[in-house]
Design a protein around this motif. Sequence first.
Motif, PDB file in Angstrom:
ATOM      1  N   MET A 145       0.837  -1.203   0.000  1.00  0.00           N
ATOM      2  CA  MET A 145       0.000   0.000   0.000  1.00  0.00           C
ATOM      3  C   MET A 145       0.873   1.255   0.000  1.00  0.00           C
ATOM      4  O   MET A 145       0.621   2.187  -0.751  1.00  0.00           O
ATOM      5  N   TRP A 146       1.925   1.255   0.863  1.00  0.00           N
ATOM      6  CA  TRP A 146       2.750   2.455   0.942  1.00  0.00           C
ATOM      7  C   TRP A 146       3.485   2.718  -0.362  1.00  0.00           C
ATOM      8  O   TRP A 146       3.655   3.864  -0.769  1.00  0.00           O
ATOM      9  N   ASN A 147       3.900   1.612  -1.002  1.00  0.00           N
ATOM     10  CA  ASN A 147       4.628   1.842  -2.256  1.00  0.00           C
ATOM     11  C   ASN A 147       3.704   2.429  -3.313  1.00  0.00           C
ATOM     12  O   ASN A 147       4.121   3.223  -4.144  1.00  0.00           O
ATOM     13  N   MET A 148       2.382   2.074  -3.246  1.00  0.00           N
ATOM     14  CA  MET A 148       1.416   2.692  -4.166  1.00  0.00           C
ATOM     15  C   MET A 148       1.401   4.201  -3.989  1.00  0.00           C
ATOM     16  O   MET A 148       1.521   4.974  -4.946  1.00  0.00           O
ATOM     17  N   ILE A 149       1.260   4.628  -2.720  1.00  0.00           N
ATOM     18  CA  ILE A 149       1.137   6.076  -2.469  1.00  0.00           C
ATOM     19  C   ILE A 149       2.415   6.802  -2.891  1.00  0.00           C
ATOM     20  O   ILE A 149       2.369   7.821  -3.578  1.00  0.00           O
ATOM     21  N   PHE A 150       3.560   6.211  -2.525  1.00  0.00           N
ATOM     22  CA  PHE A 150       4.836   6.833  -2.861  1.00  0.00           C
ATOM     23  C   PHE A 150       5.000   6.940  -4.383  1.00  0.00           C
ATOM     24  O   PHE A 150       5.380   7.988  -4.919  1.00  0.00           O
ATOM     25  N   LEU A 170      14.080  15.245 -15.914  1.00  0.00           N
ATOM     26  CA  LEU A 170      13.750  14.877 -14.530  1.00  0.00           C
ATOM     27  C   LEU A 170      12.293  14.409 -14.454  1.00  0.00           C
ATOM     28  O   LEU A 170      11.986  13.458 -13.730  1.00  0.00           O
ATOM     29  N   GLY A 171      11.403  15.056 -15.211  1.00  0.00           N
ATOM     30  CA  GLY A 171      10.006  14.647 -15.182  1.00  0.00           C
ATOM     31  C   GLY A 171       9.833  13.215 -15.637  1.00  0.00           C
ATOM     32  O   GLY A 171       9.171  12.410 -14.977  1.00  0.00           O
ATOM     33  N   ALA A 172      10.473  12.877 -16.777  1.00  0.00           N
ATOM     34  CA  ALA A 172      10.351  11.508 -17.282  1.00  0.00           C
ATOM     35  C   ALA A 172      11.002  10.532 -16.315  1.00  0.00           C
ATOM     36  O   ALA A 172      10.461   9.445 -16.047  1.00  0.00           O
ATOM     37  N   PHE A 173      12.148  10.906 -15.750  1.00  0.00           N
ATOM     38  CA  PHE A 173      12.838  10.034 -14.792  1.00  0.00           C
ATOM     39  C   PHE A 173      11.929   9.718 -13.610  1.00  0.00           C
ATOM     40  O   PHE A 173      11.726   8.561 -13.241  1.00  0.00           O
ATOM     41  N   SER A 174      11.342  10.774 -13.052  1.00  0.00           N
ATOM     42  CA  SER A 174      10.493  10.591 -11.880  1.00  0.00           C
ATOM     43  C   SER A 174       9.262   9.752 -12.217  1.00  0.00           C
ATOM     44  O   SER A 174       8.897   8.837 -11.467  1.00  0.00           O
ATOM     45  N   THR A 175       8.637  10.038 -13.369  1.00  0.00           N
ATOM     46  CA  THR A 175       7.457   9.274 -13.764  1.00  0.00           C
ATOM     47  C   THR A 175       7.785   7.801 -13.912  1.00  0.00           C
ATOM     48  O   THR A 175       7.082   6.927 -13.394  1.00  0.00           O
ATOM     49  N   ILE A 176       8.903   7.514 -14.614  1.00  0.00           N
ATOM     50  CA  ILE A 176       9.216   6.127 -14.934  1.00  0.00           C
ATOM     51  C   ILE A 176       9.587   5.367 -13.663  1.00  0.00           C
ATOM     52  O   ILE A 176       9.141   4.236 -13.439  1.00  0.00           O
ATOM     53  N   VAL A 177      10.371   6.005 -12.782  1.00  0.00           N
ATOM     54  CA  VAL A 177      10.719   5.324 -11.528  1.00  0.00           C
ATOM     55  C   VAL A 177       9.472   5.140 -10.667  1.00  0.00           C
ATOM     56  O   VAL A 177       9.317   4.105  -9.992  1.00  0.00           O
ATOM     57  N   GLY A 178       8.558   6.104 -10.712  1.00  0.00           N
ATOM     58  CA  GLY A 178       7.308   5.954  -9.958  1.00  0.00           C
ATOM     59  C   GLY A 178       6.528   4.741 -10.410  1.00  0.00           C
ATOM     60  O   GLY A 178       6.020   3.960  -9.596  1.00  0.00           O
ATOM     61  N   VAL A 179       6.436   4.545 -11.736  1.00  0.00           N
ATOM     62  CA  VAL A 179       5.757   3.354 -12.264  1.00  0.00           C
ATOM     63  C   VAL A 179       6.461   2.097 -11.775  1.00  0.00           C
ATOM     64  O   VAL A 179       5.823   1.117 -11.365  1.00  0.00           O
ATOM     65  N   GLY A 180       7.810   2.128 -11.761  1.00  0.00           N
ATOM     66  CA  GLY A 180       8.557   0.971 -11.289  1.00  0.00           C
ATOM     67  C   GLY A 180       8.300   0.680  -9.822  1.00  0.00           C
ATOM     68  O   GLY A 180       8.298  -0.483  -9.413  1.00  0.00           O
ATOM     69  N   ILE A 181       8.058   1.719  -9.021  1.00  0.00           N
ATOM     70  CA  ILE A 181       7.827   1.481  -7.598  1.00  0.00           C
ATOM     71  C   ILE A 181       6.425   0.915  -7.364  1.00  0.00           C
ATOM     72  O   ILE A 181       6.220   0.059  -6.511  1.00  0.00           O
ATOM     73  N   ILE A 182       5.463   1.348  -8.193  1.00  0.00           N
ATOM     74  CA  ILE A 182       4.108   0.807  -8.021  1.00  0.00           C
ATOM     75  C   ILE A 182       4.073  -0.678  -8.355  1.00  0.00           C
ATOM     76  O   ILE A 182       3.424  -1.474  -7.686  1.00  0.00           O
ATOM     77  N   GLU A 183       4.777  -1.085  -9.441  1.00  0.00           N
ATOM     78  CA  GLU A 183       4.828  -2.501  -9.818  1.00  0.00           C
ATOM     79  C   GLU A 183       6.254  -2.999  -9.583  1.00  0.00           C
ATOM     80  O   GLU A 183       7.099  -2.882 -10.471  1.00  0.00           O
TER      81      GLU A 183
END
Lengths: 90, 108, 165, 227
Positions: free
Chosen positions: B1-6, B44-57
């Motif tokens: 759950m926490w990784n989803m929010i992050f 930086l925007g693309a980096f953050s977005t892509i790493v965020g997707v990686g953290i959700i899954e």
Amino acid sequence: MSQAVSGLMWYIYAGFILLGLFLLFLRFILGPTSSDRVVSVDAMTTVTTALLVLFSLFFKRGIYMDVALVYAVLAFITVLAIARYFEGGL
Amino acid sequence: MWNMIFGEILILIGVIFLFLGSLGVFRMPDVYNRLQAGTKCTTLGAFSTIVGVGIIEPSWFLKSLVIAFFLLLTNPVAAHAIGRASYKMGVKLTEKSVVDQYGEEKDE
Amino acid sequence: MKNISRWLYTAIIMFILWVIFTGKLDSEELIAGVVISLVLALFTYRYFTEKGLLNLTPKKIFCGIIYFPYLIWEMIKANLDVAYRVIHPKLPIKPGIVKIKTNMKSDLGKLLVANSITLTPGTFTLDIKDDTLYIHWINVQTTDTEEASKAISGRFERCLKRFLD
Amino acid sequence: MIKKVLIILLFVLLGLSLYSVVKYNTFGEDKTVVARHYIDYGMKETGSQNIVTAVVVLYRGFDTLGEVTVLFLAATALGALLHGLRFKSKEKEPSSLIVSTAARYIFPLIILFGTYVFVHGHLTPGGGFPGGVIIASAFLLLFLAYTQKEVSEKTLSLTEGTAGILYVITGLLGLVMLNSFLANFLPKGIPGKLLSAGIIPLIYILIGFKVGAEMTGVLRNLKEEEK
């Protein structure tokens, strides 16, 4: 519950990205020199790569990540080719 | 759950930076300043977005990291190539500019 | 001997990437990965590396891992800076091109310094000649080569020196 | 001014036509009998996870052989056309150190990625044609970064010819063993594993080599100039 939240967030993400792409597109049409147009295309490809990765999250298909990587590779080479052409090195 | 929010927060930050980068490309006065906004913010925007997707899954995390690294390595190179080509083509700097040591050296 | 080391280094990097691409630890995939990375490395190691396995000493890996969060932190600062300038209604910019000197000897070092400069506050690399970098600076503070070098690339070079040499 | 308005008008028209395509063709419905057969039995019959690949290589394998031949003909024709013409180009501007160094480090990674795409043709989207094109794009990167770089024509045509001949031999083996050209004579395996789907990965690897060599040859021909 989390499904609903991600559903709502998806609209926010898509809204920001579409707005950004629209601004870049305006710059692409207005841009006084061809360099301006290439700059806007370069920014567009980065935004599109991020969008493709978001798509793979939205459809829950890890395979789509490969598509994003292919797009990133080809976009980089395209921009480089145009830049080298401007320089007179082609 | 926490990784989803992050992850969602990271994606939101990334998307906002992508938008700001686009706004910068639209507003700035000349090619070089547009490159500043267009490269930094979108990378930086693309980096953050892509790493965020990686953290959700978590199972995609490494692959997302590879894509993010590839962008981090190639985007500055592309920006450099465009900037150099524009200068060689003779695109002028904006009138606000204060100094041009590159051009001075060329003239001598 | 040196070529074998370069070949193995390239193959190791390729194998790690192959495992990340396939995303599963299946025995068939791993064997195929070993064969393919060895064969491809044989054709491409001339481009990929000069030092070979010497790149994999613990000290260098540690420095690389330290450098990365530092770069990300600098990038975040850079972006807040640019974002402020973009949102501000009057566009407070004072752009110009200055030149700086770099101490890096190797090509890879120059590439990394130039890329780091491009990604960090208000600067990007316009051209490079030997050890002179021409920097487009969105907010010119000084036109002196020495001071500009210290302000723009000093931080990275200290870090990268340890990582590369 | 009028030019810009025309450009905007063109894009609006393009958007409208795309919109009508998306709206009136519902996604994934109204399948024909053949399509339904492919989707329902494709995985069982061929052992391939990617139905498109199964259709391209097995159900319509002969067609694909024709496509590869057409590509070969196009590349040869381009070479023949450019053969007589030697443009006297002006002095080429060498690329900067940053571009050439970055190209050196990125080139092997793109080659590896292209190989990954065509080896996993039966498991992931992609296959021989996209993989070959990615490999050719890696060579394009080298051509862009180094103006002096040369790929020998002999290596290219040797790779291409060997891949083409092996493709036909694979088809003929199917004819000998199962009485049909390009029949799937290898075991199907478990869908999802690397060694599954019979001859599909084999053929896609060959197509990858062939397409990669052909496209690199095209790029090489276009780049060539008066010595």
